[in-house]
Design an enzyme around this catalytic site. Structure first.
Site, PDB file in Angstrom:
ATOM      1  N   LYS A   3       5.187   2.650  -2.453  1.00  0.00           N
ATOM      2  CA  LYS A   3       5.820   3.574  -0.751  1.00  0.00           C
ATOM      3  C   LYS A   3       4.637   2.771   0.293  1.00  0.00           C
ATOM      4  O   LYS A   3       3.464   4.037   0.192  1.00  0.00           O
ATOM      5  CB  LYS A   3       5.845   4.913  -1.332  1.00  0.00           C
ATOM      6  CG  LYS A   3       7.355   5.905   0.292  1.00  0.00           C
ATOM      7  CD  LYS A   3       7.017   7.857  -1.046  1.00  0.00           C
ATOM      8  CE  LYS A   3       7.401   8.135   0.260  1.00  0.00           C
ATOM      9  NZ  LYS A   3       8.632   9.291   0.337  1.00  0.00           N
ATOM     10  N   SER A  11      13.009  10.489   0.082  1.00  0.00           N
ATOM     11  CA  SER A  11      12.497   9.053   0.720  1.00  0.00           C
ATOM     12  C   SER A  11      12.579   7.955   0.604  1.00  0.00           C
ATOM     13  O   SER A  11      11.914   7.408   1.479  1.00  0.00           O
ATOM     14  CB  SER A  11      11.735  10.094   1.610  1.00  0.00           C
ATOM     15  OG  SER A  11       9.979  10.444   1.188  1.00  0.00           O
ATOM     16  N   SER A  14      12.068  13.334  -3.663  1.00  0.00           N
ATOM     17  CA  SER A  14      11.797  12.211  -2.874  1.00  0.00           C
ATOM     18  C   SER A  14      11.133  10.798  -3.859  1.00  0.00           C
ATOM     19  O   SER A  14      12.094  10.186  -3.445  1.00  0.00           O
ATOM     20  CB  SER A  14      10.905  11.916  -1.453  1.00  0.00           C
ATOM     21  OG  SER A  14      11.339  12.037  -0.432  1.00  0.00           O
TER      22      SER A  14
HETATM   23  N1  GLN Z   1      14.872  14.862   1.466  1.00  0.00           N
HETATM   24  C1  GLN Z   1      13.342  15.629   2.004  1.00  0.00           C
HETATM   25  C2  GLN Z   1      12.610  16.538   2.817  1.00  0.00           C
HETATM   26  O1  GLN Z   1      13.796  15.579   3.639  1.00  0.00           O
HETATM   27  C3  GLN Z   1      12.711  16.195   0.284  1.00  0.00           C
HETATM   28  C4  GLN Z   1      11.851  14.853   0.700  1.00  0.00           C
HETATM   29  C5  GLN Z   1      10.902  14.545  -0.419  1.00  0.00           C
HETATM   30  O2  GLN Z   1      10.776  14.922  -1.109  1.00  0.00           O
HETATM   31  N2  GLN Z   1       9.666  13.794   0.507  1.00  0.00           N
HETATM   32  O3  GLN Z   1      12.251  16.924   2.467  1.00  0.00           O
END
Ligand code: GLN
EC number: 6.3.5.7
Length: 470
Positions: A80, A155, A179
């Protein structure tokens, strides 16, 4: 030999060991696959072909001298793009870092390099990890390999889509509120977020420091056990990493669940969850019972507060972490932040401001402790907790993009886990209308072995053999 990209991590490692093929051949197969398929998917922000070939050559030399360093030696993986890599561009999906070449590497990447793993590229993400669909990337939209009109989740959408489409053998993501697990669920692959402190976050660009954790995305649970072991462990450069021995997770993998107590919280199957997702999860519960698990009904009433708590604590920490991008040290000016990042900086600064701190941040921190305690007392009665990973099936690109609240609700079943700091895994357990559904298995702190065993036994007995048609 052309289809080497299809292999699991375990199979690829065995093939290298028995010299059935070389790391160079395996790497070539994966890179060719990326060239052919990624233009449709958009998983990668950067393909590191020349680095990959150099690393593969080094791995082949080690293998020829019978010096295999770990399961990961010679195996192509994707990272990532929020994890820094020395001399390799790292953008965090943001324009503010569009020309950032890190002067050092994250511990995770150093560990992988040290084992002669093969980096094929850096994957797309929501800007700084903020989002649940990968649509907040400043660069490109990643498509769900099962349906190109749908999001891959986020994400770590690039990392999850890459595994679903066989564009790497395994990948690395990061999980602040879901994420790793949520995109794994939406892409029909396995995603594991370990206990807070298990994997060093040195060199993971921080989003919300009390929640962030690096995790692995793989083709099956066995691979998750293998990859997790090799990247876990104490690191003096991360003050939150914990000095605790890393077990050999492979030893936990048995194909039945005799005696295992699985807690089923009713809040995980409440009205917000898609009826078809619910049915698929209930079928998985019955299957888990057939292989020896005992299901125990639970209630975790505090879970309903989790999203509110998360969306106060996370932006507060985001606002502090984003302050380092001050337009002086990292090139671009702050106006380059996308709308979601700006929204969270504003929310966080507000929640932390004097006069509001007690009412918002402090209260949220207290409720967070209650959520953690609720999990703790549940784990006195059960070994693991199970439910869906995502309340919904993969949604259409654009469908939720203009409605932040709808997007935040996509994480309702994953954020409690980060608030409590416990480990969880998402595994595919069926298809609905051709789209994958993920089963989430949550463990107590440091019980990665138990969730891996549950996942492994399930997939051995009820294998998920479907693949997206690409
Ligand atoms: N979707 C969640 C957010 O927008 C989690 C994001 C993540 O785990 N980086 O914060």
């Amino acid at each position: 030999m052309n289809d080497l990209f299809k292999l699991t991590l375990k199979q690829a490692a065995e093939g290298l060991k028995t010299k059935e093929f070389s790391s160079k051949e395996l790497t070539t197969s994966v890179l060719d696959r990326i060239k052919k398929i990624d233009p449709k998917i958009g998983s990668f922000l950067l393909v590191t072909e020349s680095i990959a070939f150099k690393q593969a050559e080094k791995a082949d030399k080690l293998i020829s001298e019978n010096q295999i360093l770990s399961y990961l030696t010679g195996i192509p993986f994707a990272l990532k793009d929020i994890i820094v890599t020395k001399d390799i561009k790292t953008t965090a999906g943001s324009k503010i870092l569009s020309d950032f070449i890190p002067p050092y590497s994250a511990t995770v990447y150093e560990k992988l390099e040290g084992q002669s793993a093969v980096l094929v590229g850096k994957t797309n993400l929501d800007e700084f990890g903020m989002g649940a669909s990968t649509e907040n990337s400043a660069y490109q939209v990643t498509k769900n390999p099962w349906d190109l009109s749908c999001v891959p989740g986020g994400s770590s959408g690039g990392s999850a889509a890459a595994i679903a489409a066989d564009l790497a053998i395994y990948s690395i993501g990061a999980d602040t509120g879901g994420s790793v697990r949520q995109p794994s669920s939406l892409c029909g692959v396995v995603g594991l977020k370990p206990t807070y402190g298990r994997i060093s976050r040195y060199g993971l660009i921080a989003m919300a420091s009390s929640l962030d954790q690096i995790g692995v995305i793989t083709k099956n649970a066995e691979d998750a056990a293998l990859a997790l072991k090799e990247i876990s462990g104490y690191d003096s450069r991360d003050s939150n990493s914990v000095e605790k021995e890393v077990p050999d997770y492979e030893k936990f993998l048995k194909d039945d669940l005799k005696g295992l107590k699985i807690g089923v919280p009713k809040e995980f199957l409440s009205e917000g969850v898609d009826i078809k997702v619910k049915e698929t999860i209930k079928r998985a519960f019955t299957q888990l019972e057939k292989i020896g698990a005992k299901l125990i009904d639970l209630s975790l009433p505090r879970l309903k507060e989790a999203i509110a708590v998360y969306y106060l604590i996370m932006p507060s920490e985001v606002s502090a972490n984003m302050a380092r991008f001050d337009g002086i040290r990292f090139g671009k000016e702050r106006g380059e932040f996308g709308p979601e990042v700006k929204r969270r900086i504003m929310l966080g600064t507000y929640a932390l401001s004097s006069g509001y701190y007690d009412a918002y941040y402090l209260k949220a921190a207290k409720v967070r402790t209650l959520i953690r305690e609720e999990f703790k007392s549940a784990f006195e009665k059960v070994d693991v907790i199970a439910g869906p990973t995502s309340p919904v099936l993969p949604f259409k690109i654009g469908e939720r993009a203009d409605d932040p609240l709808q997007m935040y609700l996509a994480d309702i079943l994953t954020v409690p886990v980060n608030l409590a700091g416990v480990p969880a895994i998402s595994i595919p357990c069926g298809l609905v209308d051709g789209l994958p559904v993920g089963l989430q298995i949550i463990g107590d702190h440091w019980q990665e072995g138990k969730i891996l065993n549950t996942a492994f036994a399930y997939e051995k007995n009820y294998p998920f053999n479907d693949k997206p048609k690409l």
